[in-house]
Design a protein around this motif. Sequence first.
Motif, PDB file in Angstrom:
ATOM      1  N   THR A   1       0.857  -1.184   0.000  1.00 32.60           N
ATOM      2  CA  THR A   1       0.000   0.000   0.000  1.00 32.60           C
ATOM      3  C   THR A   1       0.892   1.233   0.000  1.00 32.60           C
ATOM      4  OG1 THR A   1      -0.145   0.033   2.421  1.00 32.60           O
ATOM      5  CG2 THR A   1      -1.845  -1.208   1.236  1.00 32.60           C
ATOM      6  N   ASP A   2       0.294   2.387  -0.007  1.00 30.32           N
ATOM      7  CA  ASP A   2       1.046   3.638  -0.094  1.00 30.32           C
ATOM      8  C   ASP A   2       1.956   3.803   1.130  1.00 30.32           C
ATOM      9  OD1 ASP A   2       1.027   6.819   0.641  1.00 30.32           O
ATOM     10  OD2 ASP A   2       1.136   6.460  -1.533  1.00 30.32           O
ATOM     11  N   ARG A   3       3.254   3.772   0.904  1.00 29.84           N
ATOM     12  CA  ARG A   3       4.194   3.821   2.026  1.00 29.84           C
ATOM     13  C   ARG A   3       4.188   5.173   2.743  1.00 29.84           C
ATOM     14  NH1 ARG A   3       9.054   0.619   0.756  1.00 29.84           N
ATOM     15  NH2 ARG A   3       7.846  -0.984   1.845  1.00 29.84           N
ATOM     16  N   PRO A   4       4.239   6.304   2.051  1.00 28.75           N
ATOM     17  CA  PRO A   4       4.174   7.581   2.777  1.00 28.75           C
ATOM     18  C   PRO A   4       2.923   7.704   3.641  1.00 28.75           C
ATOM     19  CG  PRO A   4       4.930   7.958   0.540  1.00 28.75           C
ATOM     20  CD  PRO A   4       4.503   6.525   0.609  1.00 28.75           C
ATOM     21  N   ALA A   5       1.783   7.229   3.134  1.00 35.40           N
ATOM     22  CA  ALA A   5       0.553   7.295   3.920  1.00 35.40           C
ATOM     23  C   ALA A   5       0.637   6.380   5.143  1.00 35.40           C
ATOM     24  CB  ALA A   5      -0.645   6.897   3.059  1.00 35.40           C
TER      25      ALA A   5
ATOM     26  N   HIS B   1       2.856   8.523  12.345  1.00 33.15           N
ATOM     27  CA  HIS B   1       3.665   9.702  12.678  1.00 33.15           C
ATOM     28  C   HIS B   1       5.155   9.429  12.499  1.00 33.15           C
ATOM     29  CE1 HIS B   1      -0.074  11.328  14.243  1.00 33.15           C
ATOM     30  NE2 HIS B   1      -0.193  10.270  15.011  1.00 33.15           N
ATOM     31  N   LEU B   2       5.480   8.733  11.416  1.00 28.15           N
ATOM     32  CA  LEU B   2       6.860   8.405  11.098  1.00 28.15           C
ATOM     33  C   LEU B   2       7.318   9.224   9.894  1.00 28.15           C
ATOM     34  CD1 LEU B   2       6.572   4.516  11.340  1.00 28.15           C
ATOM     35  CD2 LEU B   2       7.765   5.992  12.979  1.00 28.15           C
ATOM     36  N   SER B   3       8.617   9.488   9.832  1.00 29.08           N
ATOM     37  CA  SER B   3       9.202  10.142   8.666  1.00 29.08           C
ATOM     38  C   SER B   3      10.614   9.621   8.493  1.00 29.08           C
ATOM     39  CB  SER B   3       9.216  11.665   8.832  1.00 29.08           C
ATOM     40  OG  SER B   3       9.993  12.035   9.955  1.00 29.08           O
ATOM     41  N   GLY B   4      11.133   9.742   7.274  1.00 27.09           N
ATOM     42  CA  GLY B   4      12.472   9.252   7.000  1.00 27.09           C
ATOM     43  C   GLY B   4      12.510   7.737   6.888  1.00 27.09           C
ATOM     44  N   PRO B   5      13.714   7.190   6.735  1.00 23.21           N
ATOM     45  CA  PRO B   5      13.844   5.731   6.579  1.00 23.21           C
ATOM     46  C   PRO B   5      13.426   4.981   7.847  1.00 23.21           C
ATOM     47  CG  PRO B   5      15.850   6.877   5.906  1.00 23.21           C
ATOM     48  CD  PRO B   5      15.006   7.874   6.621  1.00 23.21           C
ATOM     49  N   VAL B   6      12.685   3.891   7.661  1.00 26.24           N
ATOM     50  CA  VAL B   6      12.200   3.091   8.788  1.00 26.24           C
ATOM     51  C   VAL B   6      12.601   1.635   8.577  1.00 26.24           C
ATOM     52  CG1 VAL B   6      10.166   2.248  10.020  1.00 26.24           C
ATOM     53  CG2 VAL B   6      10.247   4.621   9.216  1.00 26.24           C
ATOM     54  N   VAL B   7      13.218   1.047   9.598  1.00 23.67           N
ATOM     55  CA  VAL B   7      13.529  -0.380   9.617  1.00 23.67           C
ATOM     56  C   VAL B   7      12.675  -1.020  10.701  1.00 23.67           C
ATOM     57  CG1 VAL B   7      15.296  -2.137  10.052  1.00 23.67           C
ATOM     58  CG2 VAL B   7      15.878  -0.076   8.763  1.00 23.67           C
ATOM     59  N   LEU B   8      12.009  -2.081  10.336  1.00 28.80           N
ATOM     60  CA  LEU B   8      11.126  -2.801  11.254  1.00 28.80           C
ATOM     61  C   LEU B   8      11.690  -4.173  11.555  1.00 28.80           C
ATOM     62  CD1 LEU B   8       8.284  -3.313  12.629  1.00 28.80           C
ATOM     63  CD2 LEU B   8       7.524  -4.129  10.380  1.00 28.80           C
ATOM     64  N   CYS B   9      11.606  -4.577  12.811  1.00 29.96           N
ATOM     65  CA  CYS B   9      11.939  -5.953  13.201  1.00 29.96           C
ATOM     66  C   CYS B   9      10.715  -6.544  13.887  1.00 29.96           C
ATOM     67  CB  CYS B   9      13.134  -5.972  14.149  1.00 29.96           C
ATOM     68  SG  CYS B   9      13.563  -7.638  14.730  1.00 29.96           S
ATOM     69  N   VAL B  10      10.231  -7.678  13.376  1.00 26.90           N
ATOM     70  CA  VAL B  10       9.077  -8.363  13.954  1.00 26.90           C
ATOM     71  C   VAL B  10       9.550  -9.680  14.548  1.00 26.90           C
ATOM     72  CG1 VAL B  10       6.837  -9.413  13.484  1.00 26.90           C
ATOM     73  CG2 VAL B  10       7.485  -7.296  12.313  1.00 26.90           C
ATOM     74  N   GLY B  11       9.476  -9.803  15.856  1.00 26.92           N
ATOM     75  CA  GLY B  11       9.909 -11.028  16.516  1.00 26.92           C
ATOM     76  C   GLY B  11       9.953 -10.842  18.011  1.00 26.92           C
ATOM     77  N   ALA B  12       9.854 -11.935  18.742  1.00 27.19           N
ATOM     78  CA  ALA B  12       9.941 -11.885  20.198  1.00 27.19           C
ATOM     79  C   ALA B  12      11.268 -11.260  20.621  1.00 27.19           C
ATOM     80  CB  ALA B  12       9.811 -13.291  20.776  1.00 27.19           C
ATOM     81  N   LEU B  13      11.240 -10.485  21.700  1.00 30.65           N
ATOM     82  CA  LEU B  13      12.449  -9.832  22.183  1.00 30.65           C
ATOM     83  C   LEU B  13      13.246 -10.819  23.035  1.00 30.65           C
ATOM     84  CD1 LEU B  13      11.125  -6.264  23.063  1.00 30.65           C
ATOM     85  CD2 LEU B  13      11.918  -7.190  20.878  1.00 30.65           C
ATOM     86  N   ILE B  14      13.895 -11.725  22.322  1.00 31.63           N
ATOM     87  CA  ILE B  14      14.762 -12.714  22.934  1.00 31.63           C
ATOM     88  C   ILE B  14      16.116 -12.649  22.239  1.00 31.63           C
ATOM     89  CG2 ILE B  14      12.922 -14.258  23.703  1.00 31.63           C
ATOM     90  CD1 ILE B  14      13.284 -15.880  21.172  1.00 31.63           C
ATOM     91  N   GLU B  15      17.145 -13.093  22.920  1.00 27.55           N
ATOM     92  CA  GLU B  15      18.497 -12.944  22.401  1.00 27.55           C
ATOM     93  C   GLU B  15      18.660 -13.560  21.019  1.00 27.55           C
ATOM     94  OE1 GLU B  15      23.114 -13.950  23.797  1.00 27.55           O
ATOM     95  OE2 GLU B  15      21.405 -14.521  25.060  1.00 27.55           O
TER      96      GLU B  15
END
Length: 391
Positions: free
Chosen positions: A206-210, A216-230
Motif C-alpha cells: 500500500t502507499d508507504r508515505p501514507a 507519525h513516522l518520517s524518513g527511513p524506517v527499519v522494522l523488526c518483527v519477533g519476540a524480544l529474545i536474544e
Amino acid sequence: MVLRVLTLSTLFPDQTRPNFGVFVERQTRELAGREGTDVTVIAPIGIAPWPLSALAPYRTLRALPDKEQWQRMTVYRPRFPLIPKIGGRFHVRMMTRAILPLVRRLHEQQPFDVIDASFFYPDGPVAANIARALAIPFSVKARGADIHYWGRTPATRSAVLRAGREATGLLAVSEAMKRSMVALGMDADKIDVHYTGVDLDRFIPTDRPAAKAARHLSGPVVLCVGALIERKGQELLIRALPQLPDVTLLLAGAGPEATHYTRLAEDLGVSTRVGMLGAVAHAELPALFNAADIMALPSASEGLANAWVEALACGTPIVISDVGGARELVTNDTAGRIVERTPDAIAEAIRALLLSPPDREATRSAALRFTWQANGDALFAHLTKLAGKPL
C-alpha cells in the motif's frame, strides 16, 4: 470418505493470547475447511503449581474454557502441570497423562485416522505416545527452535529423536530444516517440506508515505518483527543504528530482553530512534510492514520465519541472517539481503537497500508461492497418505 484428524498443538491461540501460534491456527483452519475433513484440536495448557498458578499469566489461562468453538473448529484445552523454566524434560510425561483419557474417549466416540502434531517438542513425543495407545499413524512438523534447541538439549534430545523415529511421516518448514532433521538422525525419506502460507489478500503493498504518516513516522524506517529474545538478534540492529544516522528502528514484539534493549539504545545515544512497540496484533502487521522501508531480523536460528514472507508480500525487502530457509526465500536482490550477524554487515545491507530500493512488486513476487491454499493442499495430501486413504 472422511479424514478424521486429531491436531495436537501447544502452539495455538486463545482469548488471552490471540497471537500465540497464529500460523498453526491458520494452517489447521485451512485443513479443517476442506470438504471431507474433520479436525479436532487438542491444545494443552501448562499451569504452574500453586502459588504460582494464582499469578498472571497462569490465572488467566486457568479461566479459559476446557472446550470451545474456535474459528469453526472444536478445540479442547486440557491442563497439565509444568515447572517454569526448568521443567521441560517432564512435559511429555505430564502432557500424556493429562490428555490421554480425553483422547481415548473421543476416539471411542468417533475414531481418528491420523494425528497431526504441529511442533516437535513436547508435541511430537506426546503424539507418539497417543498414536501407540490408539494404534493409529502420526505426523510431526519441525518449525525451528523445536529442532535447533530441544533437539540438541541433552535432557530432551532423545525424546525428539524417538518421535522422529516412530512417526509415520514428518514435515519440515524448509529444505534447510529438513537437512537439520537428517543431521540429527531422522530418516530423510519420511520428511516432506511443508512451506508456510501468507494471506496475499491482506499482506499487500500500500502507499508507504501514507502508512508512515498514519504512525507519525518520517524518513527511513527499519522494522523488526519477533519476540524480544536474544536469539532474534535485535541487539545487533540497535548496535548498527549509530552507522545509520537517519534511520528509525521499530521493534514489534515482547520478551525478556526488552529492558536490556531499552538501556542499550540509551547507552548508544539512539533511544530517540528506537520504537519499542510491544506485542502487535497480527491484524495490524500489514500496515506496519507497509510503513517500513526494510524488515530486518538477524536471528541466530530460524526455520522459515513467517515475518520474512509477510514482509515480502507487502513489498518490503528483508535483511536476514543466513539461517534456516533464508536462501530458499532470498534468491535475488529484489527480495533483500542475507548478511553476517554483525552490526557492520547489517548496517551496510540496510544502507544499500535504502540507496537503491527494489521495485515493490518485484519484492512481492518472492512471496507469491507461499499461499495458504498450497499449504493446505500439501498438508491434506500428507495426512491422507499417512492414513492410507485415497486422495
